[in-house]
Design a protein around this motif. Structure first.
Motif, PDB file in Angstrom:
ATOM      1  N   ALA A  35     -40.284  22.037 -23.055  1.00  0.00           N
ATOM      2  CA  ALA A  35     -39.391  21.955 -21.905  1.00  0.00           C
ATOM      3  C   ALA A  35     -38.817  23.328 -21.608  1.00  0.00           C
ATOM      4  O   ALA A  35     -38.444  24.059 -22.511  1.00  0.00           O
ATOM      5  CB  ALA A  35     -38.274  20.963 -22.192  1.00  0.00           C
ATOM      6  N   ARG A  36     -38.772  23.661 -20.338  1.00  0.00           N
ATOM      7  CA  ARG A  36     -38.204  24.937 -19.914  1.00  0.00           C
ATOM      8  C   ARG A  36     -36.895  24.740 -19.176  1.00  0.00           C
ATOM      9  O   ARG A  36     -36.107  25.651 -19.063  1.00  0.00           O
ATOM     10  CB  ARG A  36     -39.183  25.687 -19.025  1.00  0.00           C
ATOM     11  N   GLN A  37     -36.673  23.550 -18.640  1.00  0.00           N
ATOM     12  CA  GLN A  37     -35.464  23.271 -17.876  1.00  0.00           C
ATOM     13  C   GLN A  37     -34.992  21.856 -18.197  1.00  0.00           C
ATOM     14  O   GLN A  37     -35.786  20.996 -18.550  1.00  0.00           O
ATOM     15  CB  GLN A  37     -35.728  23.377 -16.378  1.00  0.00           C
ATOM     16  N   ILE A  44     -24.470  12.898 -25.348  1.00  0.00           N
ATOM     17  CA  ILE A  44     -25.742  13.056 -24.653  1.00  0.00           C
ATOM     18  C   ILE A  44     -25.595  12.528 -23.234  1.00  0.00           C
ATOM     19  O   ILE A  44     -25.059  11.447 -23.024  1.00  0.00           O
ATOM     20  CB  ILE A  44     -26.857  12.279 -25.380  1.00  0.00           C
ATOM     21  N   MET A  45     -26.080  13.310 -22.261  1.00  0.00           N
ATOM     22  CA  MET A  45     -26.074  12.874 -20.871  1.00  0.00           C
ATOM     23  C   MET A  45     -27.512  12.833 -20.388  1.00  0.00           C
ATOM     24  O   MET A  45     -28.203  13.852 -20.384  1.00  0.00           O
ATOM     25  CB  MET A  45     -25.268  13.849 -19.997  1.00  0.00           C
ATOM     26  N   VAL A  46     -27.976  11.651 -19.995  1.00  0.00           N
ATOM     27  CA  VAL A  46     -29.319  11.477 -19.464  1.00  0.00           C
ATOM     28  C   VAL A  46     -29.177  10.957 -18.038  1.00  0.00           C
ATOM     29  O   VAL A  46     -28.448   9.998 -17.798  1.00  0.00           O
ATOM     30  CB  VAL A  46     -30.139  10.485 -20.317  1.00  0.00           C
ATOM     31  N   CYS A 104     -32.565  15.228 -19.550  1.00  0.00           N
ATOM     32  CA  CYS A 104     -31.409  15.250 -20.443  1.00  0.00           C
ATOM     33  C   CYS A 104     -30.511  16.414 -20.057  1.00  0.00           C
ATOM     34  O   CYS A 104     -30.885  17.571 -20.209  1.00  0.00           O
ATOM     35  CB  CYS A 104     -31.858  15.395 -21.890  1.00  0.00           C
ATOM     36  N   GLU A 105     -29.346  16.106 -19.536  1.00  0.00           N
ATOM     37  CA  GLU A 105     -28.426  17.157 -19.123  1.00  0.00           C
ATOM     38  C   GLU A 105     -27.833  17.891 -20.324  1.00  0.00           C
ATOM     39  O   GLU A 105     -27.332  18.997 -20.208  1.00  0.00           O
ATOM     40  CB  GLU A 105     -27.304  16.565 -18.273  1.00  0.00           C
ATOM     41  N   THR A 106     -27.919  17.306 -21.490  1.00  0.00           N
ATOM     42  CA  THR A 106     -27.416  17.935 -22.713  1.00  0.00           C
ATOM     43  C   THR A 106     -28.315  19.080 -23.160  1.00  0.00           C
ATOM     44  O   THR A 106     -27.887  19.962 -23.887  1.00  0.00           O
ATOM     45  CB  THR A 106     -27.283  16.880 -23.832  1.00  0.00           C
TER      46      THR A 106
END
Length: 77
Positions: A50-52, A27-29, A58-60
């Motif tokens: 969430a749409r993006q 996970i990348m936050v 959260c980049e994941t």
């Protein structure tokens, strides 16, 4: 090996698991990706979710229909 335990309510994400769990192995936050020049995030479902990625911090994040992200597997049950 114990699995990570991260809670997430973004049900439009490929890694979302029942009970508001994240099933991503990695996970990348980021603190605030909208201000860090990350404009190529994935786009998810419309309507209250969430749409993006920069809406989740959260980049994941990746939409269910586009997942998985390269190199990031789902944790097996």
């Amino acid at each position: 090996m114990a699995s990570q335990q991260v809670r997430c309510t973004v049900s439009s994400c490929y890694y979302y698991a029942p009970g508001n769990n994240c099933a991503a192995e990695t996970i990348m936050v980021r603190a605030n990706p909208a201000t860090m020049g990350h404009t190529d995030f994935e786009t998810g479902e419309m309507g209250g979710q969430a749409r993006q990625s920069n809406q989740t911090l959260c980049e994941t994040f990746i939409p269910q229909e586009k997942g998985p992200k390269p190199g990031i597997n789902r944790i097996k049950d």
